[in-house]
Design a protein around this motif. Sequence first.
Motif, short mmCIF file in Angstrom:
data_model
loop_
_atom_site.label_atom_id
_atom_site.label_comp_id
_atom_site.label_asym_id
_atom_site.label_seq_id
_atom_site.Cartn_x
_atom_site.Cartn_y
_atom_site.Cartn_z
N PRO A 331 -47.76 55.76 16.14
CA PRO A 331 -47.83 54.29 16.24
C PRO A 331 -49.24 53.75 16.41
O PRO A 331 -49.60 52.76 15.77
N ALA A 332 -50.05 54.38 17.26
CA ALA A 332 -51.40 53.86 17.47
C ALA A 332 -52.23 53.95 16.20
O ALA A 332 -53.02 53.03 15.88
N ALA A 333 -52.07 55.04 15.45
CA ALA A 333 -52.81 55.20 14.20
C ALA A 333 -52.34 54.20 13.16
O ALA A 333 -53.14 53.68 12.37
N ALA A 334 -51.03 53.91 13.14
CA ALA A 334 -50.50 52.92 12.21
C ALA A 334 -51.06 51.53 12.51
O ALA A 334 -51.44 50.79 11.60
N THR A 335 -51.13 51.19 13.79
CA THR A 335 -51.70 49.90 14.18
C THR A 335 -53.17 49.81 13.80
O THR A 335 -53.63 48.77 13.28
N ALA A 336 -53.91 50.88 14.02
CA ALA A 336 -55.34 50.87 13.68
C ALA A 336 -55.56 50.72 12.19
O ALA A 336 -56.45 49.96 11.75
N LEU A 337 -54.76 51.40 11.37
CA LEU A 337 -54.91 51.28 9.91
C LEU A 337 -54.53 49.88 9.44
O LEU A 337 -55.20 49.31 8.56
N ARG A 338 -53.48 49.31 10.02
CA ARG A 338 -53.09 47.95 9.63
C ARG A 338 -54.22 46.97 9.90
O ARG A 338 -54.50 46.07 9.09
N ARG A 339 -54.88 47.13 11.03
CA ARG A 339 -55.99 46.22 11.36
C ARG A 339 -57.17 46.42 10.42
O ARG A 339 -57.86 45.46 10.05
N ARG A 340 -57.42 47.65 10.02
CA ARG A 340 -58.52 47.90 9.08
C ARG A 340 -58.20 47.28 7.72
O ARG A 340 -59.09 46.74 7.06
N ILE A 341 -56.95 47.38 7.29
CA ILE A 341 -56.56 46.76 6.02
C ILE A 341 -56.75 45.25 6.10
O ILE A 341 -57.24 44.62 5.17
N ASP A 343 -58.85 43.59 8.14
CA ASP A 343 -60.28 43.25 8.26
C ASP A 343 -61.07 43.53 6.99
O ASP A 343 -61.89 42.73 6.56
N ASP A 344 -60.82 44.69 6.38
CA ASP A 344 -61.65 45.13 5.25
C ASP A 344 -61.16 44.63 3.89
O ASP A 344 -61.97 44.41 2.98
N LEU A 345 -59.84 44.47 3.76
CA LEU A 345 -59.28 44.10 2.46
C LEU A 345 -58.70 42.69 2.43
O LEU A 345 -58.23 42.24 1.38
N ALA A 346 -58.73 41.99 3.56
CA ALA A 346 -58.12 40.66 3.65
C ALA A 346 -56.68 40.69 3.15
O ALA A 346 -56.26 39.84 2.36
N GLU A 371 -51.71 39.72 -8.19
CA GLU A 371 -53.07 40.08 -7.79
C GLU A 371 -53.19 40.38 -6.30
O GLU A 371 -54.12 41.06 -5.86
N ASP A 372 -52.24 39.89 -5.50
CA ASP A 372 -52.25 40.24 -4.07
C ASP A 372 -52.08 41.74 -3.89
O ASP A 372 -52.77 42.37 -3.07
N TYR A 373 -51.17 42.32 -4.64
CA TYR A 373 -50.91 43.76 -4.53
C TYR A 373 -52.03 44.56 -5.21
O TYR A 373 -52.36 45.66 -4.76
N GLN A 374 -52.62 43.99 -6.25
CA GLN A 374 -53.72 44.66 -6.93
C GLN A 374 -54.92 44.78 -5.99
O GLN A 374 -55.61 45.81 -5.97
N ARG A 375 -55.16 43.74 -5.20
CA ARG A 375 -56.26 43.80 -4.24
C ARG A 375 -56.06 44.95 -3.26
O ARG A 375 -56.98 45.71 -2.97
N LEU A 376 -54.84 45.07 -2.77
CA LEU A 376 -54.54 46.16 -1.84
C LEU A 376 -54.70 47.51 -2.52
O LEU A 376 -55.27 48.45 -1.96
N ALA A 377 -54.20 47.59 -3.75
CA ALA A 377 -54.27 48.86 -4.48
C ALA A 377 -55.71 49.29 -4.73
O ALA A 377 -56.04 50.49 -4.69
N GLU A 378 -56.61 48.35 -4.97
CA GLU A 378 -57.99 48.69 -5.27
C GLU A 378 -58.75 49.17 -4.03
O GLU A 378 -59.66 50.00 -4.15
N GLY A 379 -58.38 48.64 -2.87
CA GLY A 379 -59.14 48.98 -1.67
C GLY A 379 -58.51 50.04 -0.78
O GLY A 379 -59.21 50.70 -0.02
N LEU A 380 -57.19 50.23 -0.89
CA LEU A 380 -56.52 51.13 0.04
C LEU A 380 -56.95 52.60 -0.09
O LEU A 380 -57.11 53.28 0.93
N PRO A 381 -57.14 53.13 -1.31
CA PRO A 381 -57.55 54.55 -1.39
C PRO A 381 -58.81 54.86 -0.58
O PRO A 381 -58.89 55.91 0.05
#
Length: 386
Positions: A331-341, A343-346, A371-381
């Motif tokens: 859970p803590a790692a999931a919360t941290a990744l969600r916040r990074r997404i 902050d970094d990917l809007a 394009e909302d999902y495309q933005r996530l796809a481009e930055g998530l890897p």
Amino acid sequence: MSAPEPLPGARLLFSNDAAVAHLNHGAFGMVPIPVQRAQQRLREEMDANPHRFFAVGLEERVAHVRRHLAAFVGADPDGTALVENASTGTSIVLGSLGLGPEDEIVTTDHGYGAVDLAVQDTCRRTGAVHRVARVPLTADDATVVAAVLESVTARTRLVIVDHITAATARVFPVKAIVAAVRAQWGEHVAVHVDAAHVPGNLDPAVAELGADFWVGNLHKWAFAPRGTALLAVAPAWRGRIRPLVLSWQVEAGFPGSLEWVGSHDYTSWLAAPTGLFVLRTLGIDLVRRHNAALAEHGRRVVADAIGAEVPAANGLPMALLPLPPGVAAEPAAATALRRRISDDLAAEVGLSAWRGRGYLRLSAHVYNRPEDYQRLAEGLPRLLRA
């Protein structure tokens, strides 16, 4: 799967920040501008003369809204109360059962985290035992029903089951579960359906489910202001319902004893019918088809980008995607990744750790675009490699 065509004008109904990809509608919903304005007018009325607003006719106005919303979900309006959210409704149910050390509560491992916390707290205070039915992620309906039944014993007093699971975006066969529990245990075991994500997504026909208790949010998928939910209670239990807060209508009994909580901001409830009007104006079936198709399109776009396996489509506006092993597994790692997404990917997404595996939950609504999902796809890897 190709993206569906946008619904004409739908995006203009919302005031959300266009610079952010809002892909987690299932968490807090999004209130359309006409509903915001309806609530603001009610707040202006309240603040112009608070005494008159609260003391003259408010109970009748709330009762009228209750009847309107109950009809929308197919519930008995005389057996339905307005509450703040599904967690509140579940806490009311747990506090009304008179549980003791000889009793058990059964949930599934797909349940909402806040409900699990409420159950665990109830067990600590009463000595009751919490039993968890383990249901495989890809289980068919018969397996889901069997898993729940196998966890019920002669000591079980309550079964809590999600209709649409928040963590895993599954539709559970709640009517079949209720029927199976009734067939085996009669009235000895009560069933509570957590339908937090159902209003606006499915047609629950609450009165036909046969459950003892049912709670659903109107502020997630039915465009109501936040803090609007319904708790439906079967006739045999209505006299035993205990409010969490005692106020002036406590002697009136259910449902008034739950709805009247003094200086509560009732404007969210009073504006809720405007949300249903907006949804019906767009076309409920059209909205559902659009949202399910867009969620599935978005999931495939992101899955291709991170090399993830795509589970079978669920027909919902929420789609689940497994993350690589070891990523967001706690859970803590999931919360941290969600916040990074964020902050970094809007981009705002749902992330959870379930059975030691991280899962991304993508929502879709009429304000979303491919394009909302495309933005996530481009930055998530890049974030997953970090």
